[in-house]
Design an enzyme around this catalytic site. Structure first.
Site, PDB file in Angstrom:
ATOM      1  N   ASP A   1       0.955  -1.033  -0.041  1.00 47.76           N
ATOM      2  CA  ASP A   1       0.131   0.095   0.356  1.00 47.76           C
ATOM      3  C   ASP A   1       0.240   1.684   0.172  1.00 47.76           C
ATOM      4  O   ASP A   1       1.831   1.502   0.885  1.00 47.76           O
ATOM      5  CB  ASP A   1      -1.101  -0.139   1.447  1.00 47.76           C
ATOM      6  CG  ASP A   1      -1.578   1.520   1.419  1.00 47.76           C
ATOM      7  OD1 ASP A   1      -3.394   2.127   0.608  1.00 47.76           O
ATOM      8  OD2 ASP A   1      -1.444   1.945   1.925  1.00 47.76           O
TER       9      ASP A   1
ATOM     10  N   TYR B   1       2.862   9.674  -0.181  1.00 45.56           N
ATOM     11  CA  TYR B   1       3.806   9.487   0.177  1.00 45.56           C
ATOM     12  C   TYR B   1       5.065  10.064  -0.335  1.00 45.56           C
ATOM     13  O   TYR B   1       6.334   9.651   0.390  1.00 45.56           O
ATOM     14  CB  TYR B   1       3.832   7.640   0.518  1.00 45.56           C
ATOM     15  CG  TYR B   1       2.268   7.220   0.923  1.00 45.56           C
ATOM     16  CD1 TYR B   1       1.671   8.186   1.903  1.00 45.56           C
ATOM     17  CD2 TYR B   1       2.201   6.590   0.977  1.00 45.56           C
ATOM     18  CE1 TYR B   1       0.241   7.998   2.049  1.00 45.56           C
ATOM     19  CE2 TYR B   1       0.648   6.140   2.108  1.00 45.56           C
ATOM     20  CZ  TYR B   1       0.399   6.538   2.558  1.00 45.56           C
ATOM     21  OH  TYR B   1      -1.225   6.285   3.197  1.00 45.56           O
TER      22      TYR B   1
ATOM     23  N   LYS C   1      -2.976   5.670  -4.313  1.00 47.25           N
ATOM     24  CA  LYS C   1      -4.468   6.682  -3.674  1.00 47.25           C
ATOM     25  C   LYS C   1      -4.086   7.889  -4.008  1.00 47.25           C
ATOM     26  O   LYS C   1      -2.555   7.984  -4.401  1.00 47.25           O
ATOM     27  CB  LYS C   1      -4.023   6.869  -1.833  1.00 47.25           C
ATOM     28  CG  LYS C   1      -4.551   5.868  -1.134  1.00 47.25           C
ATOM     29  CD  LYS C   1      -4.425   6.093   0.016  1.00 47.25           C
ATOM     30  CE  LYS C   1      -3.775   4.800   1.631  1.00 47.25           C
ATOM     31  NZ  LYS C   1      -2.277   4.380   0.830  1.00 47.25           N
TER      32      LYS C   1
ATOM     33  N   HIS D   1      -7.622   9.490  -1.655  1.00 51.35           N
ATOM     34  CA  HIS D   1      -7.676   9.306  -0.470  1.00 51.35           C
ATOM     35  C   HIS D   1      -8.277  10.166   0.897  1.00 51.35           C
ATOM     36  O   HIS D   1      -7.860   9.676   1.842  1.00 51.35           O
ATOM     37  CB  HIS D   1      -5.883  10.071  -0.078  1.00 51.35           C
ATOM     38  CG  HIS D   1      -4.853   9.993   0.324  1.00 51.35           C
ATOM     39  ND1 HIS D   1      -3.312   9.791   0.247  1.00 51.35           N
ATOM     40  CD2 HIS D   1      -5.209   9.264   2.160  1.00 51.35           C
ATOM     41  CE1 HIS D   1      -2.956   9.042   1.285  1.00 51.35           C
ATOM     42  NE2 HIS D   1      -3.856   9.279   2.583  1.00 51.35           N
TER      43      HIS D   1
END
Length: 290
Positions: free
Chosen positions: A42, A47, A72, A105
């Site tokens: 994931d 990120y 996401k 997200h």
């Protein structure tokens, strides 16, 4: 152990997360996770380590169809066609043609029309076969209801903060009612440690007592709690010993009484951002093209 999503896709119940994992540590962490048995990774555009996740998967030596990739779209890229471009960015960084699970997200309550537009793009990608399943993250019950009224595909997954100190039963019930899998981020309550709340699930006496009874760690007990209650979970670590320990949760079973004792630890205190406070202005992040 897998969970069947509402469109028939099989998803590993236990995955490996890379939230806040620095890019320079992500490749090795993903390689190690896949080596010890994880088959779901994931990540997220926000990120800033999708490229390293893709590289870790390639270095693992596993075939592409052996690894379930989840990412996401960040709210900065919500909107008709904007979201399509965002997914092109993510797929390019990951180095894949197909994403297994694609999520929005966050809900953006102050600009929910744009949230709906983004989800409409996800539906288009699903219909075209560019993603295998779609869903959301951090959506509360009212967001799920509003989305359902304006779109066609029920989210396969809603990834939310769930751990013994904050279990969000109302959202979990809303997920169940519409056939959406609850996937727990911060599944062991790590957020209670690094956000400086003054309490930590890892030191909780109830979890420690249950763990000792099974010869396991509190972390393993918490992950087992998720799995036995039908949730998916995505623990994270860069420590090889912890990465391995977190997937070693299939050889024991918690009793009904133990599950209830863990449920009773809920404080109702959220560790992550309050969903009602999420706005495009306050949470804007520029997601690079490459």
């Amino acid at each position: 152990m897998t969970i069947t999503l509402n469109n028939g896709v099989e998803m590993p119940a236990l995955g490996f997360g890379v939230f806040q994992t620095p890019p320079e540590q992500t490749v090795d962490a993903v390689v190690e996770a896949l080596r010890v048995g994880y088959r779901l990774i994931d990540t997220a555009a926000s990120y800033f380590n999708e490229r390293e996740v893709g590289e870790g998967i390639r270095r693992s030596g596993l075939d592409r169809d052996e690894v379930f990739i989840e990412t996401k779209v960040w709210l900065s890229d919500y909107g008709y066609e904007e979201t399509l471009h965002a997914v092109d960015k993510s797929a390019g960084k990951l180095g894949v043609d197909t994403i297994d699970l694609l999520l929005l997200h966050q809900a953006v309550p102050t600009d929910f029309d744009r949230t709906v537009q983004a989800y409409t793009d996800l539906q288009m990608l699903l219909a075209e076969g560019r993603v295998r399943a779609i869903g959301v993250s951090n959506f509360m019950a009212e967001h799920l209801s509003a989305l359902r009224e304006q779109t066609e595909v029920v989210p396969a997954v809603n990834q939310i903060e769930v751990h013994p100190y904050f279990s969000q039963p109302t959202v979990q019930e809303a997920n169940r009612a519409q056939g959406t899998v609850t996937q727990a981020w911060s599944p062991m309550g790590g957020i209670t440690s690094y956000r400086g709340t003054g309490t930590s699930t890892f030191e909780d006496p109830t979890l420690g007592e249950i763990a000792a009874a099974h010869g396991k760690t509190p972390a393993q007990v918490m992950l087992r709690w998720h799995l036995q209650q039908g949730r998916a979970a995505i623990p994270k670590s860069v420590n090889p010993e912890r990465i391995a320990a977190n997937i070693d949760v299939f050889g024991f079973e918690l009793t009904v009484e133990e599950l209830a004792r863990i449920d009773a630890l809920d404080t109702g205190v959220r560790g992550g951002p309050e969903p009602a406070d999420v706005t495009r202005e306050a949470f804007w992040r520029d997601i690079p093209e490459a």
